[in-house]
Design a protein around this motif. Structure first.
Motif, PDB file in Angstrom:
ATOM      1  N   GLY A 182      53.725  45.242  36.503  1.00  0.00           N
ATOM      2  CA  GLY A 182      52.502  45.890  35.860  1.00  0.00           C
ATOM      3  C   GLY A 182      52.849  46.934  34.898  1.00  0.00           C
ATOM      4  N   PHE A 183      53.823  47.930  35.479  1.00  0.00           N
ATOM      5  CA  PHE A 183      54.166  48.792  34.707  1.00  0.00           C
ATOM      6  C   PHE A 183      54.956  48.502  33.542  1.00  0.00           C
ATOM      7  N   ILE A 184      55.701  47.487  33.330  1.00  0.00           N
ATOM      8  CA  ILE A 184      56.267  47.277  31.892  1.00  0.00           C
ATOM      9  C   ILE A 184      55.166  46.831  30.955  1.00  0.00           C
ATOM     10  N   ALA A 185      54.139  45.965  31.609  1.00  0.00           N
ATOM     11  CA  ALA A 185      53.302  45.424  30.840  1.00  0.00           C
ATOM     12  C   ALA A 185      52.350  46.503  30.260  1.00  0.00           C
ATOM     13  N   PHE A 186      52.350  47.789  31.193  1.00  0.00           N
ATOM     14  CA  PHE A 186      51.335  48.963  30.703  1.00  0.00           C
ATOM     15  C   PHE A 186      52.292  49.388  29.454  1.00  0.00           C
ATOM     16  N   LEU A 187      53.663  49.636  29.510  1.00  0.00           N
ATOM     17  CA  LEU A 187      54.350  50.414  28.701  1.00  0.00           C
ATOM     18  C   LEU A 187      54.466  49.399  27.335  1.00  0.00           C
ATOM     19  N   ALA A 188      54.470  48.213  27.520  1.00  0.00           N
ATOM     20  CA  ALA A 188      54.396  46.941  26.290  1.00  0.00           C
ATOM     21  C   ALA A 188      53.157  47.516  25.554  1.00  0.00           C
ATOM     22  N   ASP A 189      52.039  47.381  26.307  1.00  0.00           N
ATOM     23  CA  ASP A 189      50.836  47.527  25.757  1.00  0.00           C
ATOM     24  C   ASP A 189      50.672  48.889  24.892  1.00  0.00           C
ATOM     25  N   MET A 219      53.083  50.534  23.646  1.00  0.00           N
ATOM     26  CA  MET A 219      54.205  50.578  22.666  1.00  0.00           C
ATOM     27  C   MET A 219      53.189  49.658  21.711  1.00  0.00           C
ATOM     28  N   GLY A 220      52.892  48.608  21.990  1.00  0.00           N
ATOM     29  CA  GLY A 220      52.141  47.689  20.928  1.00  0.00           C
ATOM     30  C   GLY A 220      50.895  48.326  20.199  1.00  0.00           C
ATOM     31  N   SER A 221      50.221  49.306  21.047  1.00  0.00           N
ATOM     32  CA  SER A 221      49.053  49.866  20.395  1.00  0.00           C
ATOM     33  C   SER A 221      49.571  50.956  19.541  1.00  0.00           C
ATOM     34  N   LYS A 222      50.603  51.678  19.871  1.00  0.00           N
ATOM     35  CA  LYS A 222      51.132  52.720  18.691  1.00  0.00           C
ATOM     36  C   LYS A 222      51.438  51.903  17.532  1.00  0.00           C
ATOM     37  N   ILE A 223      52.367  50.988  17.780  1.00  0.00           N
ATOM     38  CA  ILE A 223      52.892  50.146  16.667  1.00  0.00           C
ATOM     39  C   ILE A 223      51.773  49.529  15.778  1.00  0.00           C
ATOM     40  N   GLY A 224      50.711  49.143  16.416  1.00  0.00           N
ATOM     41  CA  GLY A 224      49.759  48.480  15.500  1.00  0.00           C
ATOM     42  C   GLY A 224      49.008  49.735  14.838  1.00  0.00           C
ATOM     43  N   LYS A 225      48.797  50.711  15.324  1.00  0.00           N
ATOM     44  CA  LYS A 225      48.003  51.849  14.569  1.00  0.00           C
ATOM     45  C   LYS A 225      48.901  52.578  13.850  1.00  0.00           C
ATOM     46  N   LEU A 271      60.376  43.822   9.439  1.00  0.00           N
ATOM     47  CA  LEU A 271      59.534  42.602   9.881  1.00  0.00           C
ATOM     48  C   LEU A 271      57.959  43.239   9.486  1.00  0.00           C
ATOM     49  N   ARG A 272      57.116  42.511   9.263  1.00  0.00           N
ATOM     50  CA  ARG A 272      55.741  42.844   9.149  1.00  0.00           C
ATOM     51  C   ARG A 272      55.159  43.539  10.370  1.00  0.00           C
ATOM     52  N   PRO A 273      54.215  44.209  10.445  1.00  0.00           N
ATOM     53  CA  PRO A 273      53.690  45.078  11.604  1.00  0.00           C
ATOM     54  C   PRO A 273      53.375  43.875  12.564  1.00  0.00           C
ATOM     55  N   LYS A 274      52.640  42.879  12.104  1.00  0.00           N
ATOM     56  CA  LYS A 274      52.210  41.775  12.958  1.00  0.00           C
ATOM     57  C   LYS A 274      53.253  41.340  13.649  1.00  0.00           C
ATOM     58  N   HIS A 275      54.286  40.784  12.805  1.00  0.00           N
ATOM     59  CA  HIS A 275      55.209  40.034  13.352  1.00  0.00           C
ATOM     60  C   HIS A 275      56.246  41.114  14.236  1.00  0.00           C
ATOM     61  N   THR A 276      56.148  42.512  13.901  1.00  0.00           N
ATOM     62  CA  THR A 276      56.885  43.471  15.028  1.00  0.00           C
ATOM     63  C   THR A 276      56.231  43.456  16.357  1.00  0.00           C
ATOM     64  N   SER A 277      54.676  43.534  16.444  1.00  0.00           N
ATOM     65  CA  SER A 277      54.033  43.644  17.497  1.00  0.00           C
ATOM     66  C   SER A 277      54.222  42.087  18.426  1.00  0.00           C
ATOM     67  N   ILE A 278      54.445  41.266  17.669  1.00  0.00           N
ATOM     68  CA  ILE A 278      54.783  39.851  18.418  1.00  0.00           C
ATOM     69  C   ILE A 278      56.087  40.069  19.089  1.00  0.00           C
ATOM     70  N   LEU A 279      57.073  40.474  18.480  1.00  0.00           N
ATOM     71  CA  LEU A 279      58.453  40.763  18.792  1.00  0.00           C
ATOM     72  C   LEU A 279      58.480  41.635  19.951  1.00  0.00           C
ATOM     73  N   LEU A 280      57.682  42.596  19.879  1.00  0.00           N
ATOM     74  CA  LEU A 280      57.580  43.724  21.083  1.00  0.00           C
ATOM     75  C   LEU A 280      56.924  42.840  22.312  1.00  0.00           C
ATOM     76  N   THR A 281      56.214  42.224  22.134  1.00  0.00           N
ATOM     77  CA  THR A 281      55.543  41.438  22.988  1.00  0.00           C
ATOM     78  C   THR A 281      56.396  40.495  23.859  1.00  0.00           C
ATOM     79  N   VAL A 282      57.059  39.687  23.104  1.00  0.00           N
ATOM     80  CA  VAL A 282      58.123  38.700  23.579  1.00  0.00           C
ATOM     81  C   VAL A 282      59.151  39.428  24.331  1.00  0.00           C
ATOM     82  N   THR A 334      60.399  39.440  28.198  1.00  0.00           N
ATOM     83  CA  THR A 334      61.672  38.886  28.459  1.00  0.00           C
ATOM     84  C   THR A 334      62.281  40.220  29.292  1.00  0.00           C
ATOM     85  N   ILE A 335      61.925  41.256  29.081  1.00  0.00           N
ATOM     86  CA  ILE A 335      62.331  42.257  29.890  1.00  0.00           C
ATOM     87  C   ILE A 335      61.744  42.342  31.427  1.00  0.00           C
TER      88      ILE A 335
END
Length: 384
Positions: free
Chosen positions: A15-22, A24-30, A38-49, A53-54
């Motif tokens: 849950g803590f990692i998911a929270f951090l990823a979310d 980070m994804g929000s900040k990267i998206g904003k 990579l494009r921002p969309k692909h960067t967001s996907i990469l961070l999610t993957v 993995t983490i």
């Protein structure tokens, strides 16, 4: 308990990692950030993957760090499988060995049962042998006792023979004045007879037996005509066992018994009279006045043999008394005697008849087995 704790820890970390990823994804998206061009969309996907993995890596790391079982499951599974396979093989071998051992146990139990049966059979045979041995020991003890008894009897007989020889020498010395070879007792002749009382004690019976033997010895000496001093010479000889048996017979008798000492062979002057003891119950045969015999006679006028007739009648009386139980003399067969006066008196009474009369014999006094038979004769005329 450990599993529950591990689930809770993984849930918190995930849950803590998911929270951090979310975040980070929000900040990267904003900010529309780009990584590796990579494009921002692909960067967001990469961070999610990467975050997933983490999470997986951290989850496994936490499990490995928290549980020995997880470490073994991840890194020692092959080893466990090999060990399990080896254990299964060992189990199979052990099962086969166990089955073989059970078969051997059954076989050994059968052998033990056979051995137990043989042991039982051997014990029974041993018990039988011990019983037979005990029986043989008893037989040996009895045989040894008989041997000892025979040895004692032999010694006793040897002593008696020596005494007999000594007594014979003394007797020969005491009657040297008489002619050697003269017969003075015939075989079976009565030396002395007497009635001994029954129902007495053993010591009293021995006294009675000694009285009988002394009187028999005295009668034999008188028959020889030997004069003796206070020390009585021995003229008769009886085996000690015969005397003991006679005393024992008297001990067991409640009634009087008639004893006769009789010679067993012809006895000549210079020899001891070897004797035996004859004994019978002295029963009551005829009370005084009992009719013993009666006979009717009818004589012709020219018949005058009254004395002969009386003697024939007394022979019938003798026969009747013997049949009734009176013991006769072994030499003469007679049970009594008749005085001449009685015979003459009966003959005179016959002469006063017309030749027909009844001759009757009555017991004169009580008569027992020992006798003698004394009779009173009566002549009763018969008128025809």
């Amino acid at each position: 308990m450990v599993g529950i704790r591990l689930i809770i820890i993984m849930a918190i970390v995930g849950g803590f990692i998911a929270f951090l990823a979310d975040k980070m994804g929000s900040k990267i998206g904003k900010k529309r950030m780009s990584v590796f061009g990579l494009r921002p969309k692909h960067t967001s996907i990469l961070l999610t993957v990467l975050s997933g993995t983490i999470i997986a890596v951290l989850t496994i790391s936490v499990m490995v760090a928290s549980s020995q079982s997880a470490r073994v499951a991840l890194f020692g599974m092959d080893k466990l499988q090999k060990e399990l396979k080896l254990l299964n093989e060992e189990k199979a071998v052990a099962g086969a060995e166990l089955a073989q051992a059970k078969g051997k146990v059954v076989e050994q139990n059968k052998k033990i049962s056979l051995l137990d049966a043989k042991i039982k059979e051997a014990e029974d045979a041993n018990d039988a042998m011990e019983a037979k041995l005990a029986q043989l020991n008893n037989m040996y003890a009895r045989a040894q006792s008989e041997v000892d008894s025979l040895t004692n009897s032999k010694q006793q007989l040897t002593s008696e023979v020596a005494d007999l020889e000594k007594t014979t020498a003394q007797l020969r010395k005491g009657i040297v004045h008489m002619r050697e070879g003269q017969l003075y007792y015939r075989a079976g002749e009565v030396v002395f007879a007497g009635v001994l009382r029954g129902g007495l004690k053993h010591e009293e019976n021995e006294v009675q037996m000694n009285w009988l033997l002394q009187n028999a010895n005295e009668a034999a000496l008188q028959r020889l005509g030997v004069q003796h001093d206070e020390k009585l010479l021995q003229a008769i000889w009886i085996n000690k066992s015969i005397v003991e048996n006679a005393v024992a017979e008297l001990d067991n008798s409640k009634t009087n018994k008639f004893f006769r000492i009789r010679t067993v062979a012809n006895i000549f002057v210079g020899e001891l009279a070897v004797c035996d003891i004859e004994m019978v119950d002295n029963n009551f045969v005829y009370p005084d006045g009992t009719l013993i015999c009666s006979e009717k006679y009818k004589l012709q006028e020219n018949e005058t043999g009254y004395e002969g007739l009386i003697m024939d009648f007394l022979t019938k009386v003798n026969h009747t008394a013997v049949n009734a139980g009176v013991l006769p003399d072994p030499m003469t067969g007679k049970v009594g005697s008749m005085d001449a006066a009685t015979v003459i008196e009966a003959a005179n009474a016959m002469r006063h008849t017309n030749g027909s009369f009844i001759l009757t014999a009555y017991a004169r006094g009580d008569i027992s087995t020992a006798g003698p038979v004394r009779v009173r004769l009566e002549v009763q005329p018969v008128n025809e």
